[in-house]
Design a protein around this motif. Structure first.
Motif, PDB file in Angstrom:
ATOM      1  N   GLU A  86       2.432  -4.084 -10.464  1.00 23.94           N
ATOM      2  CA  GLU A  86       1.837  -4.865  -9.379  1.00 23.94           C
ATOM      3  C   GLU A  86       2.151  -6.355  -9.544  1.00 23.94           C
ATOM      4  OE1 GLU A  86      -2.290  -5.211  -6.851  1.00 23.94           O
ATOM      5  OE2 GLU A  86      -2.237  -3.923  -8.602  1.00 23.94           O
TER       6      GLU A  86
ATOM      7  N   LYS B  57       0.594   0.118 -14.271  1.00 26.81           N
ATOM      8  CA  LYS B  57       0.297  -0.209 -12.877  1.00 26.81           C
ATOM      9  C   LYS B  57       0.097  -1.715 -12.721  1.00 26.81           C
ATOM     10  CE  LYS B  57      -2.597   1.027  -8.962  1.00 26.81           C
ATOM     11  NZ  LYS B  57      -3.217  -0.098  -8.420  1.00 26.81           N
TER      12      LYS B  57
ATOM     13  N   PHE C 277       2.678   1.699  -3.478  1.00 26.83           N
ATOM     14  CA  PHE C 277       1.826   2.183  -4.565  1.00 26.83           C
ATOM     15  C   PHE C 277       1.277   3.576  -4.282  1.00 26.83           C
ATOM     16  CE2 PHE C 277       2.231  -2.150  -5.998  1.00 26.83           C
ATOM     17  CZ  PHE C 277       2.359  -1.964  -7.362  1.00 26.83           C
ATOM     18  N   SER C 278       1.142   3.935  -3.029  1.00 26.03           N
ATOM     19  CA  SER C 278       0.766   5.304  -2.687  1.00 26.03           C
ATOM     20  C   SER C 278       1.876   6.270  -3.107  1.00 26.03           C
ATOM     21  CB  SER C 278       0.508   5.418  -1.185  1.00 26.03           C
ATOM     22  OG  SER C 278       0.322   6.753  -0.815  1.00 26.03           O
ATOM     23  N   LYS C 279       3.111   5.938  -2.751  1.00 27.30           N
ATOM     24  CA  LYS C 279       4.252   6.782  -3.135  1.00 27.30           C
ATOM     25  C   LYS C 279       4.454   6.768  -4.644  1.00 27.30           C
ATOM     26  CE  LYS C 279       6.688   6.890   1.181  1.00 27.30           C
ATOM     27  NZ  LYS C 279       7.927   6.715   1.912  1.00 27.30           N
ATOM     28  N   ASN C 280       4.209   5.625  -5.261  1.00 23.52           N
ATOM     29  CA  ASN C 280       4.335   5.526  -6.716  1.00 23.52           C
ATOM     30  C   ASN C 280       3.325   6.462  -7.390  1.00 23.52           C
ATOM     31  OD1 ASN C 280       5.789   3.976  -8.847  1.00 23.52           O
ATOM     32  ND2 ASN C 280       3.699   3.473  -9.447  1.00 23.52           N
ATOM     33  N   GLY C 281       2.147   6.613  -6.781  1.00 22.86           N
ATOM     34  CA  GLY C 281       1.138   7.524  -7.304  1.00 22.86           C
ATOM     35  C   GLY C 281       1.573   8.980  -7.215  1.00 22.86           C
ATOM     36  N   ILE C 282       2.382   9.288  -6.209  1.00 25.84           N
ATOM     37  CA  ILE C 282       2.864  10.666  -6.015  1.00 25.84           C
ATOM     38  C   ILE C 282       4.116  10.930  -6.843  1.00 25.84           C
ATOM     39  CG2 ILE C 282       3.814  12.285  -4.315  1.00 25.84           C
ATOM     40  CD1 ILE C 282       2.113  10.710  -2.197  1.00 25.84           C
TER      41      ILE C 282
ATOM     42  N   GLY D 278       5.624   8.778  -9.110  1.00 33.72           N
ATOM     43  CA  GLY D 278       5.783   8.025 -10.348  1.00 33.72           C
ATOM     44  C   GLY D 278       6.850   6.948 -10.163  1.00 33.72           C
ATOM     45  N   GLN D 279       7.363   6.489 -11.259  1.00 37.16           N
ATOM     46  CA  GLN D 279       8.357   5.412 -11.209  1.00 37.16           C
ATOM     47  C   GLN D 279       9.780   5.965 -11.286  1.00 37.16           C
ATOM     48  OE1 GLN D 279       7.289   2.209 -13.913  1.00 37.16           O
ATOM     49  NE2 GLN D 279       5.134   2.412 -13.351  1.00 37.16           N
TER      50      GLN D 279
ATOM     51  N   LYS E  84       0.843  -1.210   0.000  1.00 37.68           N
ATOM     52  CA  LYS E  84       0.000   0.000   0.000  1.00 37.68           C
ATOM     53  C   LYS E  84       0.870   1.248   0.000  1.00 37.68           C
ATOM     54  CE  LYS E  84      -3.979  -1.909   2.459  1.00 37.68           C
ATOM     55  NZ  LYS E  84      -4.649  -1.978   3.768  1.00 37.68           N
TER      56      LYS E  84
END
Length: 191
Positions: free
Chosen positions: A103, A99, A22-27, A29-30, A19
């Protein structure tokens, strides 16, 4: 030994780490794609050195508790193993993933890491439950030192180097998960 309890706790730690990732990835990116495997190992070493320093001096100046470092270490290890796969397949290091693909790769690496945990947990009779957080941090730093030594070796085949890095990342990840489980159970992280 209670493998069922350990598996449930292990899965709980991973669920929370995923969690957070993927939260940080949303902020962000990659952006982690820019790192090489050894750079990811250095990032987790910085976190381990912070934990060890705080445990030693018994005080800290940054508000983030050392307990919050373990999920980051776990995620660096998982992503490091994803990077090892890319390295082995000679994929570009800044390859943006969907994504769903990210995942899937995350889950695949977690499954491989957990398989090693289950085997070692059986053979070592959950020895980690009787170790201090400080010992496990030291053990992770030793694993990092081994990776650094391997990285400096010349003449080692690339596939062998990648395999060694994967083993080291797996061991560090499992130790970080052990620490998180122990802390969640009430173990003092400063010892």
């Amino acid at each position: 030994m209670n493998q069922e309890k350990s598996n449930k706790q292990y899965d709980g730690v991973i669920t929370n780490c995923k969690k957070e990732f993927f939260s940080k990835n949303g902020i962000y990116g990659q952006s982690w794609h820019r790192y090489r495997v050894m750079s990811l190992l250095e990032k987790l070493c910085i976190k381990l050195e912070r934990i060890k320093k705080i445990q030693h001096v018994k005080t800290q100046k940054v508000d983030d508790p050392i307990e919050s470092e373990f999920p980051a270490i776990i995620n660096y290890c998982i992503i490091g193993r994803v990077k090892c796969q890319e390295w082995r397949q000679k994929l570009p290091s800044d390859n943006e993933l969907s994504k769903e693909d990210l995942e899937r790769l995350y889950d695949e690496q977690v499954e491989k890491i957990k398989q090693v945990f289950q085997k070692k947990n059986h053979d070592y009779n959950e020895s980690w439950r009787r170790r201090t957080i400080g010992f496990m941090v030291d053990e992770m730093l030793v694993k990092y030192d081994r990776a650094e030594s391997i990285n400096k070796l010349t003449g080692i085949e690339e596939d062998n180097r990648i395999e060694k890095f994967e083993e080291i990342l797996t061991d560090i990840c499992n130790y970080a998960i052990f620490c998180k489980i122990r802390i969640d159970e009430g173990t003092d992280p400063m010892i």
